[in-house]
Scaffold this motif. Structure first.
Motif, PDB file in Angstrom:
ATOM      1  N   GLY A  48       0.821  -1.200   0.000  1.00 38.61           N
ATOM      2  CA  GLY A  48       0.000   0.000   0.000  1.00 38.61           C
ATOM      3  C   GLY A  48       0.858   1.253   0.000  1.00 38.61           C
ATOM      4  N   LEU A  49       0.301   2.360  -0.442  1.00 39.42           N
ATOM      5  CA  LEU A  49       1.036   3.619  -0.528  1.00 39.42           C
ATOM      6  C   LEU A  49       1.583   4.041   0.830  1.00 39.42           C
ATOM      7  CD1 LEU A  49       1.949   6.118  -2.095  1.00 39.42           C
ATOM      8  CD2 LEU A  49      -0.283   7.116  -1.625  1.00 39.42           C
ATOM      9  N   GLY A  50       0.780   3.939   1.863  1.00 39.30           N
ATOM     10  CA  GLY A  50       1.234   4.330   3.201  1.00 39.30           C
ATOM     11  C   GLY A  50       2.409   3.496   3.667  1.00 39.30           C
ATOM     12  N   THR A  51       2.358   2.201   3.424  1.00 35.68           N
ATOM     13  CA  THR A  51       3.454   1.309   3.816  1.00 35.68           C
ATOM     14  C   THR A  51       4.720   1.638   3.052  1.00 35.68           C
ATOM     15  OG1 THR A  51       1.863  -0.435   4.290  1.00 35.68           O
ATOM     16  CG2 THR A  51       4.152  -1.115   4.021  1.00 35.68           C
ATOM     17  N   ARG A  52       4.589   1.876   1.746  1.00 38.12           N
ATOM     18  CA  ARG A  52       5.774   2.223   0.938  1.00 38.12           C
ATOM     19  C   ARG A  52       6.387   3.542   1.405  1.00 38.12           C
ATOM     20  NH1 ARG A  52       3.741   1.968  -4.990  1.00 38.12           N
ATOM     21  NH2 ARG A  52       1.835   2.519  -3.953  1.00 38.12           N
ATOM     22  N   LEU A  53       5.535   4.543   1.677  1.00 33.41           N
ATOM     23  CA  LEU A  53       6.049   5.823   2.162  1.00 33.41           C
ATOM     24  C   LEU A  53       6.732   5.669   3.514  1.00 33.41           C
ATOM     25  CD1 LEU A  53       3.163   8.266   1.218  1.00 33.41           C
ATOM     26  CD2 LEU A  53       5.454   8.204   0.253  1.00 33.41           C
ATOM     27  N   HIS A  54       6.127   4.894   4.394  1.00 35.64           N
ATOM     28  CA  HIS A  54       6.722   4.663   5.711  1.00 35.64           C
ATOM     29  C   HIS A  54       8.114   4.046   5.572  1.00 35.64           C
ATOM     30  CE1 HIS A  54       7.126   3.553   9.909  1.00 35.64           C
ATOM     31  NE2 HIS A  54       7.422   2.330   9.515  1.00 35.64           N
ATOM     32  N   HIS A  55       8.242   3.031   4.737  1.00 33.27           N
ATOM     33  CA  HIS A  55       9.540   2.375   4.556  1.00 33.27           C
ATOM     34  C   HIS A  55      10.576   3.328   3.961  1.00 33.27           C
ATOM     35  CE1 HIS A  55       8.565  -1.630   5.905  1.00 33.27           C
ATOM     36  NE2 HIS A  55       7.441  -1.587   5.207  1.00 33.27           N
ATOM     37  N   GLN A  56      10.160   4.181   3.026  1.00 33.12           N
ATOM     38  CA  GLN A  56      11.086   5.150   2.439  1.00 33.12           C
ATOM     39  C   GLN A  56      11.545   6.170   3.476  1.00 33.12           C
ATOM     40  OE1 GLN A  56       9.173   6.820  -0.990  1.00 33.12           O
ATOM     41  NE2 GLN A  56       9.876   5.181  -2.331  1.00 33.12           N
ATOM     42  N   ILE A  57      10.626   6.664   4.293  1.00 34.18           N
ATOM     43  CA  ILE A  57      10.970   7.656   5.314  1.00 34.18           C
ATOM     44  C   ILE A  57      11.902   7.048   6.348  1.00 34.18           C
ATOM     45  CG2 ILE A  57      10.018   9.025   7.215  1.00 34.18           C
ATOM     46  CD1 ILE A  57       7.562   9.516   5.345  1.00 34.18           C
ATOM     47  N   VAL A  58      11.604   5.824   6.788  1.00 30.79           N
ATOM     48  CA  VAL A  58      12.475   5.150   7.755  1.00 30.79           C
ATOM     49  C   VAL A  58      13.868   4.969   7.163  1.00 30.79           C
ATOM     50  CG1 VAL A  58      12.875   2.947   8.937  1.00 30.79           C
ATOM     51  CG2 VAL A  58      10.637   4.024   9.046  1.00 30.79           C
ATOM     52  N   GLU A  59      13.928   4.597   5.898  1.00 27.91           N
ATOM     53  CA  GLU A  59      15.221   4.397   5.235  1.00 27.91           C
ATOM     54  C   GLU A  59      16.001   5.713   5.133  1.00 27.91           C
ATOM     55  OE1 GLU A  59      16.323   3.270   0.758  1.00 27.91           O
ATOM     56  OE2 GLU A  59      15.187   1.701   1.798  1.00 27.91           O
ATOM     57  N   LEU A  60      15.325   6.795   4.767  1.00 24.61           N
ATOM     58  CA  LEU A  60      15.986   8.090   4.612  1.00 24.61           C
ATOM     59  C   LEU A  60      16.391   8.708   5.944  1.00 24.61           C
ATOM     60  CD1 LEU A  60      13.793   9.672   1.793  1.00 24.61           C
ATOM     61  CD2 LEU A  60      16.140   8.838   1.586  1.00 24.61           C
ATOM     62  N   SER A  61      15.596   8.472   6.982  1.00 27.24           N
ATOM     63  CA  SER A  61      15.874   9.095   8.276  1.00 27.24           C
ATOM     64  C   SER A  61      16.801   8.262   9.146  1.00 27.24           C
ATOM     65  CB  SER A  61      14.563   9.348   9.029  1.00 27.24           C
ATOM     66  OG  SER A  61      13.973   8.115   9.397  1.00 27.24           O
ATOM     67  N   GLY A  62      17.232   7.138   8.657  1.00 23.89           N
ATOM     68  CA  GLY A  62      18.104   6.282   9.441  1.00 23.89           C
ATOM     69  C   GLY A  62      17.345   5.430  10.440  1.00 23.89           C
ATOM     70  N   GLY A  63      16.037   5.402  10.323  1.00 19.93           N
ATOM     71  CA  GLY A  63      15.230   4.533  11.168  1.00 19.93           C
ATOM     72  C   GLY A  63      14.880   5.115  12.522  1.00 19.93           C
ATOM     73  N   GLY A  64      15.321   6.335  12.817  1.00 22.08           N
ATOM     74  CA  GLY A  64      15.026   6.926  14.117  1.00 22.08           C
ATOM     75  C   GLY A  64      13.616   7.448  14.193  1.00 22.08           C
ATOM     76  N   GLU A  65      13.098   7.485  15.387  1.00 19.68           N
ATOM     77  CA  GLU A  65      11.780   8.057  15.612  1.00 19.68           C
ATOM     78  C   GLU A  65      11.912   9.572  15.739  1.00 19.68           C
ATOM     79  OE1 GLU A  65       8.644   6.712  15.861  1.00 19.68           O
ATOM     80  OE2 GLU A  65       9.546   4.862  15.110  1.00 19.68           O
ATOM     81  N   LEU A  66      10.952  10.285  15.214  1.00 20.07           N
ATOM     82  CA  LEU A  66      10.952  11.732  15.326  1.00 20.07           C
ATOM     83  C   LEU A  66      10.379  12.130  16.680  1.00 20.07           C
ATOM     84  CD1 LEU A  66       9.625  12.687  11.796  1.00 20.07           C
ATOM     85  CD2 LEU A  66      11.982  12.663  12.603  1.00 20.07           C
ATOM     86  N   GLU A  67      10.987  13.145  17.285  1.00 18.45           N
ATOM     87  CA  GLU A  67      10.502  13.633  18.570  1.00 18.45           C
ATOM     88  C   GLU A  67       9.473  14.712  18.318  1.00 18.45           C
ATOM     89  OE1 GLU A  67      12.400  15.830  22.413  1.00 18.45           O
ATOM     90  OE2 GLU A  67      13.569  14.250  21.450  1.00 18.45           O
ATOM     91  N   LEU A  68       8.296  14.535  18.878  1.00 21.71           N
ATOM     92  CA  LEU A  68       7.233  15.512  18.692  1.00 21.71           C
ATOM     93  C   LEU A  68       7.398  16.646  19.698  1.00 21.71           C
ATOM     94  CD1 LEU A  68       4.176  13.122  18.253  1.00 21.71           C
ATOM     95  CD2 LEU A  68       5.439  14.329  16.485  1.00 21.71           C
TER      96      LEU A  68
END
Length: 83
Positions: A48-68
């Protein structure tokens, strides 16, 4: 490239293949290749589009969680004097 002929294909399958090909804007032959790739090649299936985007963002960000940032109260409305 290899060539494949499919005989005795059910008319309902052929009709659905024609519709799918039209929806994807390609020939029935190309649609058949796409379906075979998705089913037979590992890792080639669409997610799904959301899953693909999530995987791309995790890959680009180094897998870290963003702090809100912490939430704050909204600003108060400015005071306007009447003349």
């Amino acid at each position: 490239m290899a060539m494949l002929t499919v005989r005795n294909l059910d008319e309902a399958i052929k009709s659905r293949l024609r519709i799918k090909a039209a929806q994807h804007g390609c020939s029935m032959e190309e649609e058949t290749r796409r379906i075979l790739r998705e089913v037979l090649l590992p890792g080639s299936h669409q997610r799904g589009l959301g899953t693909r985007l999530h995987h791309q963002i995790v890959e680009l960000s180094g897998g870290g969680e963003l702090e809100l940032p912490a939430r704050s109260l909204p600003r108060s409305a400015p005071f306007v004097e009447d003349d």
